[in-house]
Design an enzyme around this catalytic site. Structure first.
Site, short mmCIF file in Angstrom:
data_model
loop_
_atom_site.label_atom_id
_atom_site.label_comp_id
_atom_site.label_asym_id
_atom_site.label_seq_id
_atom_site.Cartn_x
_atom_site.Cartn_y
_atom_site.Cartn_z
CE LYS A 34 1.45 -3.71 -8.96
NZ LYS A 34 1.98 -3.05 -10.08
NE ARG A 129 5.46 3.98 -11.55
CZ ARG A 129 4.17 2.40 -11.44
NH1 ARG A 129 3.21 3.00 -10.65
NH2 ARG A 129 4.49 1.84 -12.28
CE1 TYR A 254 -18.13 7.04 17.29
CE2 TYR A 254 -17.83 5.08 15.07
CZ TYR A 254 -17.41 5.83 16.88
OH TYR A 254 -17.24 4.91 17.45
CG MET A 302 -12.53 -0.68 13.44
SD MET A 302 -10.92 -0.34 14.88
CE MET A 302 -10.99 0.86 15.19
#
Length: 360
Positions: A34, A129, A254, A302
């Site tokens: 998956k 779940r 940043y 990024m």
């Protein structure tokens, strides 16, 4: 040429499957593929897991992609189907389905199919779940056995909530509940995911469901692949694209969150959260350049990260390769530095990263 690459070692993948069989020698193997094979490439990985007995995916589109890729092995849908119109697709493609809810059972009972479908009845023993309540097990089991659209063998399954922690008693509680519940049935049993395989041999059953361990990563709390005799499959790499000299007191990145305590050099490397590297990796999270560890500093942006390389005595140069995680730098360690789990790092590798499939 793309700067960021995910090298996928197919020999390591085969080794980890063989290691799984060594650990659980009496169980069949349902290889879990998956989420794009945990970020490794769904079809390509499946093509190199031919020694597995079956594949497992979460959703029908993943199963269809495997069939389109030429894979013919049995495929189990771990979330089952979601609408009665899915059932002819399951039948046509030889997909097997989990039954974990009454709506699924009703749809199967009421369908008009040309042949029966293989089913796995999932019992909720504590994960809360997916899965039927234990109190309804006998009812669901009998209905599936009587259902003309279900094959006579009803495979039985549960899922552990805390198998990654050997100190937690919940796994034994779930195991005991499941074994008591199914004791009267002569059906194939499947309980153990990667953590269950490695940590709880008494839970191996007729089938095991290795996922993370196939990709050479430990599923255990604080674990490392080497502790289990596994080999990392993915090596995420990039390049040094600039080297900067920084004076004492200068701030970097940043938000100017990191301030240099001394004169130093920074290597700017071409990777960031746009490639799937975790934005919240803390200062000091290691990378490997020229066989040595260095710590990242400043904010992960990024496309770039800055790394403190000190006085540059190692002779680092623009164009040098940088390992972000892989055989020399466990992805488990990077996940800990970022306050997450290795599953998330592997699955978050983005499409702009190039994949290179190698053998050794």
């Amino acid at each position: 040429m793309r700067l960021v690459a995910a090298e996928i070692d197919l020999q390591a993948l085969a080794f980890n499957l063989a290691r799984t069989k060594e650990i659980a020698p009496h169980s069949k193997v349902m290889a879990v593929l998956k989420a794009n094979a945990y970020g490794h490439g769904l079809v390509k990985i499946a093509q190199h897991l031919q020694e597995a007995d079956a594949f497992a995916v979460a959703r029908i589109d993943e199963a269809l992609a495997l069939r389109a890729g030429g894979l013919t092995k049995p495929i189990v849908l771990l979330e089952g189907f979601f609408h009665h119109t899915d059932l002819p697709i399951l039948l046509a493609n030889n997909f097997q389905t989990i039954i974990h809810d009454e709506s699924q059972l009703l749809a199967l009972e009421q369908a008009q199919l040309d042949a029966p479908i293989a089913t796995w009845l999932k019992v909720d023993t504590g994960m809360h779940r997916l899965g039927i309540e234990p109190s309804r097990f006998a009812e669901f089991y009998q209905r599936l056995k009587a259902c003309k659209n279900a094959k006579p063998q009803v495979n039985l399954m549960t899922h552990f909530a805390c198998a990654d922690d050997l100190q937690d008693s919940k796994t034994n509680e779930q195991l005991q509940q499941f074994q008591t519940l199914v004791a009267a049935q002569q059906e194939a049993l499947c309980l153990a995911n990667s953590a269950g395989i490695l940590g709880w041999p008494q839970a191996h059953g007729d089938w095991v469901r290795p996922g993370l361990m196939l990709y050479g990563v430990s599923p255990m709390v604080g674990g490392r692949a080497a502790q289990h005799g596994l080999k990392p499959v993915m090596r995420l790499t990039t390049k040094v694209i600039a080297i900067r000299k920084i004076a004492t007191g200068e701030k970097v990145g940043y938000g100017s969150r990191w301030q240099s305590p001394c004169d130093t050099h920074l290597a700017v490397i071409a990777v960031g959260y746009g490639d799937g590297y975790p934005r919240h990796a803390k200062a000091g999270t290691p990378v490997m350049i020229a066989g040595r560890r260095y710590g990242i500093v400043g904010s992960v942006s990024m496309d770039m990260i800055t790394v403190d390389i000190g006085d540059n005595a190692a002779g680092i140069a623009i164009g040098d390769s940088v390992e972000m995680w892989g055989p020399d730098l466990p992805v488990e360690e990077i996940a800990e530095c970022a306050g997450t789990i290795p599953y998330e790092l592997l699955c978050n590798v983005t499409p702009r990263v190039s994949y290179e499939y190698i053998k050794g």
